[in-house]
Scaffold this active site. Structure first.
Site, PDB file in Angstrom:
ATOM      1  N   ASP A   1     -39.234   4.100  83.162  1.00  0.00           N
ATOM      2  CA  ASP A   1     -38.695   5.475  83.134  1.00  0.00           C
ATOM      3  C   ASP A   1     -37.166   5.459  82.970  1.00  0.00           C
ATOM      4  O   ASP A   1     -36.667   5.614  81.862  1.00  0.00           O
ATOM      5  CB  ASP A   1     -39.117   6.236  84.392  1.00  0.00           C
ATOM      6  CG  ASP A   1     -39.134   7.753  84.205  1.00  0.00           C
ATOM      7  OD1 ASP A   1     -38.913   8.222  83.086  1.00  0.00           O
ATOM      8  OD2 ASP A   1     -39.386   8.466  85.195  1.00  0.00           O
TER       9      ASP A   1
ATOM     10  N   GLU B   1     -46.258  14.976  86.617  1.00  0.00           N
ATOM     11  CA  GLU B   1     -45.355  14.127  87.405  1.00  0.00           C
ATOM     12  C   GLU B   1     -45.111  14.878  88.721  1.00  0.00           C
ATOM     13  O   GLU B   1     -45.598  14.484  89.770  1.00  0.00           O
ATOM     14  CB  GLU B   1     -44.040  13.883  86.635  1.00  0.00           C
ATOM     15  CG  GLU B   1     -43.007  13.064  87.404  1.00  0.00           C
ATOM     16  CD  GLU B   1     -41.651  12.965  86.676  1.00  0.00           C
ATOM     17  OE1 GLU B   1     -41.387  13.756  85.742  1.00  0.00           O
ATOM     18  OE2 GLU B   1     -40.833  12.101  87.085  1.00  0.00           O
TER      19      GLU B   1
HETATM   20  N1  ADE Z   1     -35.891  12.523  81.992  1.00  0.00           N
HETATM   21  C1  ADE Z   1     -35.565  11.283  82.366  1.00  0.00           C
HETATM   22  N2  ADE Z   1     -36.431  10.852  83.307  1.00  0.00           N
HETATM   23  C2  ADE Z   1     -37.321  11.838  83.525  1.00  0.00           C
HETATM   24  C3  ADE Z   1     -38.450  11.997  84.364  1.00  0.00           C
HETATM   25  N3  ADE Z   1     -38.863  11.041  85.196  1.00  0.00           N
HETATM   26  N4  ADE Z   1     -39.117  13.164  84.321  1.00  0.00           N
HETATM   27  C4  ADE Z   1     -38.721  14.133  83.503  1.00  0.00           C
HETATM   28  N5  ADE Z   1     -37.676  14.040  82.703  1.00  0.00           N
HETATM   29  C5  ADE Z   1     -36.977  12.891  82.694  1.00  0.00           C
HETATM   30 ZN    ZN Z   2     -39.738   9.911  81.953  1.00  0.00          ZN
END
Ligand code: ADE
Ligand code: ZN
Length: 337
Positions: free
Chosen positions: A275, A197
């Site tokens: 998400d 990410e």
């Molecule tokens: N917890 C909640 N959303 C998240 C994300 N996008 N990346 C990592 N941890 C998370």
């Molecule tokens: Zn997430």
């Protein structure tokens, strides 16, 4: 196209229940539980949702969930999410929860799980959405803490479909949790992990090799590594991409810059998810619509993304086949473009 996207049957495979806490419910629960918040109104809460990166979001996300204290709170939260999702064509949900974020505040695991589960049951009855729960470890905490919560969850093993890994990615590689994921596998639990990410493509490779994940959450940085892309394509490894999250957290500057279309064109098994919809401004269909518009995705690509969402789920073969048949039937009944 917008109505098509709103209604097409879909599965959501990457949603954090704590990230579905809309400002209205946050305020209501702060009053119900007498938990003070640094905000006086819904407008003030929404105005605070400007993020520079993942950590700036996580700071608010952990602060906001302080209002969640009782099973009823988790029930209300879960059911409100399912109601919104049902209106966006969602038929199946695999929901993350962060038990350590609650046990650390003195809210027992059983209170959290009972509430979420009864919310999921109500959502199944009221909205016809099937669901599963994924227990996530917080990667900014120690591997010992993760192991402890896994052992605490052992008596509830049958209520959990998989384990996951989330929170601050940079500096907390998958390798830190290899033993925890080994233990979860010994308990018969499959796994997923946030990787690539904000972190590098190498974290995706670690998640595959060391954690042996069945899906990669986000994974958008995979395009930095051609050999990794070839491996992901060849194994049809699902990547649960969250376009609005990625723009809000500055992984990409704008939706036009998102690499989702490039991922599809490389042959990757991509799904679209929300998400933390209460923080990033959109649920599953909103994410699909925003990406479709910005990247000019074709109708065939929209169908491919929703088909992938069912195929990449942890559902058994017969449930998968039933939902895929529902999708095909729905598509066949739509007027041509
Ligand atoms: N917890 C909640 N959303 C998240 C994300 N996008 N990346 C990592 N941890 C998370
Ligand atoms: Zn997430």
């Amino acid at each position: 196209m917008d109505a098509f996207i709103q209604q097409i049957p879909k599965a959501e495979l990457h949603v954090h229940v704590e990230g579905t806490l809309e400002p209205e419910l946050m305020l209501a629960l702060s009053r119900r539980n007498g938990v003070a918040l640094p905000y006086a109104s819904v407008e003030q809460i929404r105005a605070a949702y400007e993020f520079d990166n993942l950590q700036s979001f996580l700071d608010l996300y952990y602060a906001g969930m302080a209002v969640l204290r009782t099973s009823q709170d988790f029930h209300d939260l879960t059911l409100a999410y399912l109601q919104r999702s049902a209106a966006q064509g969602t038929r199946h949900v695999e929901m993350f929860f962060d038990p350590q974020a609650h046990t650390e505040r003195g809210v027992p695991l059983e209170v959290v799980m009972d509430g979420i589960e009864s919310g999921l049951d109500a959502g199944r009855d009221q909205h016809g959405i099937s669901s599963m729960l994924i227990l996530c470890f917080l990667r900014h905490l120690s591997a010992e803490s993760a192991m402890e919560i896994l052992e605490h969850a052992r008596p509830h093993r049958d209520r959990i479909a998989a384990v996951g890994l989330d929170s601050s990615e940079l500096g907390h590689p998958p390798s830190k949790f290899q033993k925890v994921f080994d233990r979860a596998r010994d308990m018969g639990l499959p796994s997923v992990a946030h990787a690539g990410e904000e972190g590098p493509a190498a974290y995706i490779t670690e998640a595959l090799d060391l954690l042996r994940v069945a899906r990669v959450d986000h994974g958008v940085r995979c395009l930095d590594d051609d050999a990794l892309v070839a491996r992901l394509v060849e194994s049809r490894m699902p990547l649960t991409v969250c376009p609005m999250s990625n723009v809000k957290l500055r992984v990409f500057d704008t939706m036009d810059d998102h690499n989702l279309r490039a991922m599809l064109e490389r042959g990757l098994c991509v799904t679209i998810n929300s998400d933390d919809p209460a923080y990033f401004g959109g649920y599953a269909a909103d994410n699909l619509a925003a990406a479709q518009r910005a990247l000019d995705l074709s109708r065939a690509q929209v169908i491919e993304l929703t088909r992938n969402s069912f195929e990449a789920s942890f559902l058994g073969a017969s449930d998968k086949a039933r939902l895929l048949a529902e999708l095909d039937g729905w598509v066949a009944a739509q007027p041509a473009d």
